[in-house]
Scaffold this motif. Structure first.
Motif, PDB file in Angstrom:
ATOM      1  N   GLU A 293      48.427  32.651  42.139  1.00 37.09           N
ATOM      2  CA  GLU A 293      49.502  31.466  42.062  1.00 37.09           C
ATOM      3  C   GLU A 293      49.655  30.768  43.759  1.00 37.09           C
ATOM      4  O   GLU A 293      49.387  29.925  43.261  1.00 37.09           O
ATOM      5  N   ASN A 294      49.670  31.803  43.993  1.00 37.02           N
ATOM      6  CA  ASN A 294      49.182  31.473  46.218  1.00 37.02           C
ATOM      7  C   ASN A 294      47.951  31.057  46.055  1.00 37.02           C
ATOM      8  O   ASN A 294      48.087  29.826  46.998  1.00 37.02           O
ATOM      9  N   THR A 295      47.100  31.653  45.696  1.00 36.52           N
ATOM     10  CA  THR A 295      45.616  31.349  45.825  1.00 36.52           C
ATOM     11  C   THR A 295      45.382  29.683  45.475  1.00 36.52           C
ATOM     12  O   THR A 295      44.659  28.809  46.169  1.00 36.52           O
ATOM     13  N   GLY A 296      45.507  29.976  44.212  1.00 37.75           N
ATOM     14  CA  GLY A 296      45.120  27.808  43.411  1.00 37.75           C
ATOM     15  C   GLY A 296      46.402  27.073  44.622  1.00 37.75           C
ATOM     16  O   GLY A 296      46.299  25.868  44.533  1.00 37.75           O
ATOM     17  N   SER A 297      48.096  27.035  44.693  1.00 37.76           N
ATOM     18  CA  SER A 297      48.225  25.908  45.281  1.00 37.76           C
ATOM     19  C   SER A 297      47.476  26.258  46.559  1.00 37.76           C
ATOM     20  O   SER A 297      47.970  25.371  47.252  1.00 37.76           O
ATOM     21  N   LEU A 298      47.526  26.951  47.689  1.00 38.87           N
ATOM     22  CA  LEU A 298      47.136  26.861  48.955  1.00 38.87           C
ATOM     23  C   LEU A 298      45.727  26.863  48.894  1.00 38.87           C
ATOM     24  O   LEU A 298      45.669  26.145  49.916  1.00 38.87           O
ATOM     25  N   LEU A 299      44.672  26.873  48.569  1.00 42.77           N
ATOM     26  CA  LEU A 299      42.921  27.378  48.583  1.00 42.77           C
ATOM     27  C   LEU A 299      42.675  25.865  47.439  1.00 42.77           C
ATOM     28  O   LEU A 299      41.478  25.867  48.599  1.00 42.77           O
TER      29      LEU A 299
END
Length: 243
Positions: free
Chosen positions: A68-74
């Motif tokens: 989720e963090n990878t998707g939203s941030l990167l």
């Protein structure tokens, strides 16, 4: 008759080039490519020592949060770089990401992996000479930090990935590497890791669709606890991974 033969030869050459390029695309996602991804646990090692991850159920939750963090941030950086795989865009995205990352452990990991990926890509994918040119003209200038996500998108774009596949590919290598780290940290066995990766792939697809094709200005942290935990990695008394 002669013109028909020329057209046929041109078509065959085009098909051959596409086939060769496809092998390069597969190699980019192969774990044997020495980009240093397996030296990093995405904060999992620190999470285990903080007792946030104790068993396979906790691991699944952690992996989903990482995705989720990878998707939203990167993913916005992957998207932008894949759509415009040129030096100017790469440098601009690198500067934005460098200012965005607040976790020093994660920031150093991004630079380490990005530098390794650019070095390997320039040496391996010689059918794309601009990779080596961009690397050679950027080294030592201080104009770029070599963060991983923009470089991954850049390489994907130059190897012929479309933007959607480029973003899914980044989610895939993230999923692959964090589960590999879990295996080496004895949270899950090799067979359990393979089962988990297959099960979470459905979640990864949903998250990819959720965060796909967004502008860099929309990049954000969705799970700040992960950032905090990873930042504690440098304080661990003993550690197997770099981050």
């Amino acid at each position: 008759m002669g013109s028909e033969m020329e057209v046929d030869d041109g078509t065959k050459k085009h098909v051959l080039m596409d086939s060769v390029l496809q092998w390069s695309q597969w190699q980019l996602l192969d774990s044997i490519l020495p980009t240093g991804g397996f030296a990093h646990s995405f904060g999992l090692e620190a999470a285990i020592q903080a007792r946030l991850v104790l068993q396979p159920e906790d691991l699944r939750t952690y992996v989903v949060h990482v995705l989720e963090n990878t998707g939203s941030l990167l993913l916005p950086f992957i998207y932008a770089a894949a759509m415009s795989p040129d030096k100017q865009t790469w440098h601009r995205l690198d500067r934005i990401l460098d200012a965005t990352l607040t976790n020093e452990v994660g920031r150093k990991a991004s630079i380490t992996q990005g530098s390794a990926l650019m070095r390997v890509a320039a040496a391996v994918f010689t059918e794309v000479p601009s990779l080596k040119t961009m690397r050679d003209t950027s080294l030592g200038t201080g104009a770029v930090s070599f963060h991983h996500a923009p470089i991954f998108g850049l390489v994907c774009g130059l190897l012929g990935f479309d933007s959607g596949t480029s973003q899914r590919a980044y989610m895939f290598v993230t999923l692959r590497d964090v589960i590999s780290a879990a295996t080496r940290l004895n949270v899950v066995g090799p067979l359990g890791a393979a089962v988990l990766q297959h099960q979470v792939a459905i979640v990864a697809e949903d998250l990819s669709n959720k965060w796909m094709n967004r502008a860099v200005e929309e990049a954000c942290q969705t799970t700040p606890l992960l950032d905090t935990v990873q930042g504690c990695h440098g304080y661990l008394f003993s550690r197997l991974f770099c981050s």
